[in-house]
Enzyme design. Structure first.
Site, mmCIF file in Angstrom:
data_model
loop_
_atom_site.group_PDB
_atom_site.id
_atom_site.type_symbol
_atom_site.label_atom_id
_atom_site.label_comp_id
_atom_site.label_asym_id
_atom_site.label_seq_id
_atom_site.Cartn_x
_atom_site.Cartn_y
_atom_site.Cartn_z
ATOM 1 N N TYR A 179 0.847 -1.203 0.000
ATOM 2 C CA TYR A 179 0.000 0.000 0.000
ATOM 3 C C TYR A 179 0.885 1.257 0.000
ATOM 4 O O TYR A 179 0.651 2.201 -0.758
ATOM 5 C CB TYR A 179 -0.869 -0.076 1.248
ATOM 6 C CG TYR A 179 -1.706 1.121 1.611
ATOM 7 C CD1 TYR A 179 -2.899 1.383 0.956
ATOM 8 C CD2 TYR A 179 -1.328 1.961 2.666
ATOM 9 C CE1 TYR A 179 -3.697 2.459 1.338
ATOM 10 C CE2 TYR A 179 -2.120 3.030 3.056
ATOM 11 C CZ TYR A 179 -3.301 3.283 2.383
ATOM 12 O OH TYR A 179 -4.083 4.337 2.763
ATOM 13 N N LYS B 290 1.011 4.213 -2.727
ATOM 14 C CA LYS B 290 0.694 5.616 -2.404
ATOM 15 C C LYS B 290 1.878 6.529 -2.744
ATOM 16 O O LYS B 290 1.676 7.658 -3.200
ATOM 17 C CB LYS B 290 0.310 5.751 -0.929
ATOM 18 C CG LYS B 290 -1.018 5.060 -0.562
ATOM 19 C CD LYS B 290 -2.231 5.677 -1.248
ATOM 20 C CE LYS B 290 -3.549 5.171 -0.634
ATOM 21 N NZ LYS B 290 -4.724 5.701 -1.326
HETATM 22 N N1 LIG Z 1 -8.950 5.956 6.823
HETATM 23 C C1 LIG Z 1 -7.662 6.246 6.936
HETATM 24 O O1 LIG Z 1 -7.080 6.219 8.047
HETATM 25 C C2 LIG Z 1 -6.867 6.644 5.730
HETATM 26 C C3 LIG Z 1 -5.601 7.188 5.927
HETATM 27 C C4 LIG Z 1 -4.828 7.547 4.823
HETATM 28 C C5 LIG Z 1 -5.337 7.391 3.541
HETATM 29 N N2 LIG Z 1 -6.579 6.852 3.374
HETATM 30 C C6 LIG Z 1 -7.046 6.694 1.988
HETATM 31 O O2 LIG Z 1 -8.281 7.341 1.840
HETATM 32 C C7 LIG Z 1 -9.059 6.655 0.861
HETATM 33 C C8 LIG Z 1 -10.434 6.336 1.431
HETATM 34 O O3 LIG Z 1 -10.279 5.563 2.605
HETATM 35 P P1 LIG Z 1 -11.470 5.358 3.643
HETATM 36 O O4 LIG Z 1 -10.858 5.206 4.979
HETATM 37 O O5 LIG Z 1 -12.508 6.378 3.411
HETATM 38 O O6 LIG Z 1 -11.962 3.913 3.185
HETATM 39 P P2 LIG Z 1 -13.427 3.274 3.272
HETATM 40 O O7 LIG Z 1 -13.184 1.800 3.214
HETATM 41 O O8 LIG Z 1 -14.204 3.866 4.390
HETATM 42 O O9 LIG Z 1 -14.080 3.727 1.908
HETATM 43 C C9 LIG Z 1 -13.516 3.326 0.707
HETATM 44 C C10 LIG Z 1 -14.586 3.314 -0.353
HETATM 45 O O10 LIG Z 1 -13.969 2.867 -1.555
HETATM 46 C C11 LIG Z 1 -14.720 1.798 -2.088
HETATM 47 N N3 LIG Z 1 -13.815 0.870 -2.738
HETATM 48 C C12 LIG Z 1 -12.831 0.159 -2.163
HETATM 49 N N4 LIG Z 1 -12.260 -0.630 -3.075
HETATM 50 C C13 LIG Z 1 -12.905 -0.389 -4.239
HETATM 51 C C14 LIG Z 1 -12.784 -0.926 -5.529
HETATM 52 N N5 LIG Z 1 -11.904 -1.882 -5.817
HETATM 53 N N6 LIG Z 1 -13.589 -0.448 -6.500
HETATM 54 C C15 LIG Z 1 -14.525 0.500 -6.227
HETATM 55 N N7 LIG Z 1 -14.701 1.013 -5.018
HETATM 56 C C16 LIG Z 1 -13.893 0.570 -4.040
HETATM 57 C C17 LIG Z 1 -15.399 1.138 -0.896
HETATM 58 O O11 LIG Z 1 -16.556 0.393 -1.308
HETATM 59 C C18 LIG Z 1 -15.716 2.344 -0.044
HETATM 60 O O12 LIG Z 1 -16.958 2.905 -0.403
HETATM 61 C C19 LIG Z 1 -8.253 5.432 0.459
HETATM 62 O O13 LIG Z 1 -7.535 5.707 -0.712
HETATM 63 C C20 LIG Z 1 -7.302 5.248 1.618
HETATM 64 O O14 LIG Z 1 -6.112 4.604 1.236
HETATM 65 C C21 LIG Z 1 -7.364 6.479 4.435
#
Ligand SMILES: NC(=O)c1ccc[n+]([C@@H]2O[C@H](COP(=O)([O-])OP(=O)(O)OC[C@H]3O[C@@H](n4cnc5c(N)ncnc54)[C@H](O)[C@@H]3O)[C@@H](O)[C@H]2O)c1
Length: 262
Positions: free
Chosen positions: A144, A148
């Site tokens: 991951y 990123k």
């Molecule tokens: N939550 C954290 O702590 C955090 C920290 C740093 C970065 N991020 C990044 O932020 C972004 C969102 O994360 P989040 O925490 O909101 O995640 P989440 O799991 O709450 O939401 C992710 C959404 O993306 C959709 N999704 C996942 N895989 C998919 C696929 N293959 N095709 C289509 N849709 C897909 C899921 O159905 C969901 O609706 C991601 O890129 C994650 O890497 C999150």
């Protein structure tokens, strides 16, 4: 005048978490929304809530993605869908590595390719990629993190290549955001107080909320950020500014040390 009136925004992973908060924020500021997600029901629910349209596809399924994105036009792209499966190198099989790269890096490349033609024709557009502090230093999840880090540099290439055509590209790199996503749910099973445990790493005294990231996206994609191009906006409450618990270990005096010393 709302900042996004007359603009269409495509948000991938828009059904939950950061994506959903971003959909709501951009809609509140006047945008028309395209909510792309693999979760059909939730995507449709969120799209309905904001008067937008749901596009249902798994972003790692290139054929399905190409189909839903055919003829899609957007003024703003928020490439947000992402996630991680393997927290250590030992756990990381070749298949998981490929999947993490596909989901977090290649999908962003593909969605970008789909929206660029209409942006080029209009001579304007804003691309925002949700990266992570994992793209900056090692905090677990090696596949991951590699994806990123790649995403941050892909964004820079786009900023330089398409800037002259009125299209800006930027990243937001969140720290811990309590979205209840799958990886946080697993960690929460192990430690129900995981967010409180992590708080000590965050100089602002809390972990992040999805709305913190949505606000950063809404800034970067707006016309008022017209001179912000190629930036990686770190939204992490100060996590990567220093190593707070280490500093706490280092502080031995509440007065200056006479004569100094490291
Ligand atoms: N939550 C954290 O702590 C955090 C920290 C740093 C970065 N991020 C990044 O932020 C972004 C969102 O994360 P989040 O925490 O909101 O995640 P989440 O799991 O709450 O939401 C992710 C959404 O993306 C959709 N999704 C996942 N895989 C998919 C696929 N293959 N095709 C289509 N849709 C897909 C899921 O159905 C969901 O609706 C991601 O890129 C994650 O890497 C999150």
């Amino acid at each position: 005048m709302k900042r996004y009136e007359g603009k269409t925004a495509l948000v991938t992973g828009g059904a939950n978490g950061i994506g959903r908060a971003t959909v709501r924020r951009l809609a509140a500021e006047g945008a028309s929304l395209l909510v792309l997600d693999r979760e059909k029901e939730t995507a449709e629910e969120v799209a309905k809530e904001v008067g937008g349209r749901a596009l249902v596809a798994d972003v790692t399924d290139t054929a399905a993605l190409d189909t839903v994105l055919r003829d899609v036009e957007a003024d703003v792209l928020v490439a947000n869908a992402g996630g991680t499966m393997a927290s250590s190198h030992e756990m990381l099989t070749a298949d998981l590595f490929r999947l993490e790269i596909d989901l977090n890096l290649e999908a962003a490349y593909r969605v970008t390719k789909a929206v660029l033609p209409s942006m080029i024709t209009k001579g304007r557009g804003a691309l925002v990629y949700i990266a992570s502090v994992n793209g900056l230093f090692h905090v677990g999840n090696p596949g991951y993190s590699a994806a990123k880090a790649g995403l941050i540099n892909l964004m820079r290439t786009l900023a330089v290549e398409y800037g002259p055509r009125g299209i800006r590209a930027n990243c937001v790199s969140p720290g811990t955001i309590d979205t209840g996503n799958k990886s946080w749910a697993r960690r929460r099973q192990r430690d129900p107080n995981i967010m409180a445990t992590l708080t000590k790493w965050y100089p602002v005294g809390r972990v992040g909320r999805a709305e913190d990231i949505a606000a950063a996206v809404a800034f970067l994609a707006a016309d008022e950020a017209g001179f912000v191009n190629g930036a990686n906006l770190v939204v992490d409450g100060g996590l990567t500014a220093g190593i707070a618990p280490m500093i706490a270990e280092l502080v031995v005096e509440d007065k200056p040390i006479p004569g100094g010393g490291a």
